[in-house]
Design a protein around this motif. Sequence first.
Motif, PDB file in Angstrom:
ATOM      1  N   GLU A 166      -1.763  -8.318  -4.838  1.00  0.00           N
ATOM      2  CA  GLU A 166      -2.093  -8.034  -3.428  1.00  0.00           C
ATOM      3  C   GLU A 166      -1.698  -9.209  -2.544  1.00  0.00           C
ATOM      4  O   GLU A 166      -1.225  -9.026  -1.426  1.00  0.00           O
ATOM      5  CB  GLU A 166      -3.601  -7.816  -3.283  1.00  0.00           C
ATOM      6  N   SER A 171       1.496  -4.269  -0.039  1.00  0.00           N
ATOM      7  CA  SER A 171       1.733  -2.847  -0.338  1.00  0.00           C
ATOM      8  C   SER A 171       1.683  -2.523  -1.827  1.00  0.00           C
ATOM      9  O   SER A 171       1.730  -1.352  -2.209  1.00  0.00           O
ATOM     10  CB  SER A 171       3.082  -2.406   0.227  1.00  0.00           C
ATOM     11  N   THR A 174      -1.131  -0.050  -2.672  1.00  0.00           N
ATOM     12  CA  THR A 174      -0.871   1.300  -2.143  1.00  0.00           C
ATOM     13  C   THR A 174       0.095   2.043  -3.067  1.00  0.00           C
ATOM     14  O   THR A 174      -0.124   3.211  -3.410  1.00  0.00           O
ATOM     15  CB  THR A 174      -0.268   1.206  -0.718  1.00  0.00           C
ATOM     16  N   ASP A 177      -1.654   2.817  -6.375  1.00  0.00           N
ATOM     17  CA  ASP A 177      -2.578   3.958  -6.218  1.00  0.00           C
ATOM     18  C   ASP A 177      -1.804   5.273  -6.193  1.00  0.00           C
ATOM     19  O   ASP A 177      -2.242   6.269  -6.771  1.00  0.00           O
ATOM     20  CB  ASP A 177      -3.401   3.823  -4.922  1.00  0.00           C
ATOM     21  N   TRP A 178      -0.663   5.277  -5.506  1.00  0.00           N
ATOM     22  CA  TRP A 178       0.143   6.503  -5.410  1.00  0.00           C
ATOM     23  C   TRP A 178       0.666   6.896  -6.793  1.00  0.00           C
ATOM     24  O   TRP A 178       0.609   8.064  -7.178  1.00  0.00           O
ATOM     25  CB  TRP A 178       1.297   6.299  -4.421  1.00  0.00           C
TER      26      TRP A 178
ATOM     27  N   SER B  38     -11.198  -0.264  -4.375  1.00  0.00           N
ATOM     28  CA  SER B  38     -10.511   1.022  -4.544  1.00  0.00           C
ATOM     29  C   SER B  38     -11.433   2.151  -4.092  1.00  0.00           C
ATOM     30  O   SER B  38     -12.655   2.061  -4.280  1.00  0.00           O
ATOM     31  CB  SER B  38     -10.174   1.255  -6.016  1.00  0.00           C
TER      32      SER B  38
END
Lengths: 219, 279
Positions: A166, A171, A174, A177-178, B38
């Motif tokens: 991070e 990003s 992100t 997570d995707w 999260s």
Amino acid sequence: MATFFRKQLPILLAFVFGMTMLIRYYVPHPISEQIYNEFIKWVIIIAGFAAILGILSLLHYHWNKIKRRQPGYGFSFVTYIAFFTMLVVGLISGSISETGSPLEAGTGFHWMYINLMVPMQSTMFAILGFFVASAAFRAFRARNPEATLLLIAAILVMLGRVPLGEAIWGSFPTISDWILNVLNMSGQRGILLGVGLSQIAMALRILFGIERTYMGGGD
Amino acid sequence: MKFWKAFLKLDRRIIYLVVALGVIIPLLWPMGLPMRTSPEVQVVYDDIDALEPGSRVWLAMDYDPASQPELQPMSKAIMRHCFEKNLRVLVMTLWPGGPNLIVEALDSVSAEFAAEGKNLIEGTDYVNLGYKPGGVAVILGSGQDLKDTFPTDMFGAATATMPVLEDLNSIKDLDYMVEIAAGSTADWWIVYGQKNYGFPLAIGCTAVSASQYYPYLNSKQITGLLGGLRGAAEYELLTGRPGIATAGMDAQSVVHLIVVLAIIFANIAYIVTLRKGGA
């Protein structure tokens, strides 16, 4: 008669008990519920005995290894010493603890568990981290498009799941997570559906005596 | 060219040493890197936080010492949050190697609260139901008749008269459940527990198995997911009590970076040597 006990009886038992549980699911009558509750108790009791069987099997395996002086039989001695040490300490701990349980905090058994078993097992598992790092270095190669995709996804998820990732680029989480929520989820769902359908097929095969490998033979 | 060839043949002991240093140095000198939460962890925290005092939370600690460095901090963080909110906690395990870890977690968390002036009472604030063999049968039995499946707690005290289990006859009456799992027990609790009895269920698992629970998260069969040490660390930070998981995240960060760099440089070396026809 021997064949009956070895083959027909297990198939008959699997069919009768399996069908009873199956019918009970669709007929929630008090009698079927009572039978169901009894079955659950039986399973719990049988599982308890299975643990004894497992212990005996373990001891038998290592006893044979020692008797035949097979390679690495010294480790079988270690297994025996460790097993009986924990057993004796457990029995003594149980007899002198307040509740009669060796699992109570402050007993010798609990002490040995926390100070021997926990660090030893945790260390064994943690060693995997070193092997994974070495294996990744040696074997994780972009040899073809599929391997390259896997490699890129692994790098993105590894960096996206830690604070340092991070800090390097905001990003990363992100994207990670995707990958987990979309690409991974869809793949896992496909696998789950496949497994579910296979389980239904396997259950029917066992119920109707087509699948017999659980009896220890393929015939 | 020679350099890259030699690099590909790097002694594995050097990699082990670099990984060891990557773990030890951040543990001795923490970097304290900030960490976002999260959504799948936040929802577990929010759900538990929203429960009324006295609500009952079932905590299944289905793991043994091998996975405890990742999962024990998770269990403790959940326990701390529950006790802080005056929730009642029912703890058990389906793993034979797990009961002493329950004792250790309950003892250490109780001691923390006692030091803060809040004494937790066994049988009233929490119960340790211990280990029960039978796997799926235990889950189904707990749904049919909880006190019949667990007639006593781990130390032999009758559960029928315990205030913590008052009017609780089945797991379907639970206010929340968190399953902390190192293996397939999480699937059992989803399929045989949550599906049959409908209680809200969250899963905590090792990082390596977290990816397989995303379909259940998406289908809302589980409310949230705590994945590995990262999930535990996020939960610790949410409760405002950073612990060993938070401390371990710096080490995990550095080791992840080492592995990523090892992969990247090994692939550069592989491509360079391949082009020169020497791979």
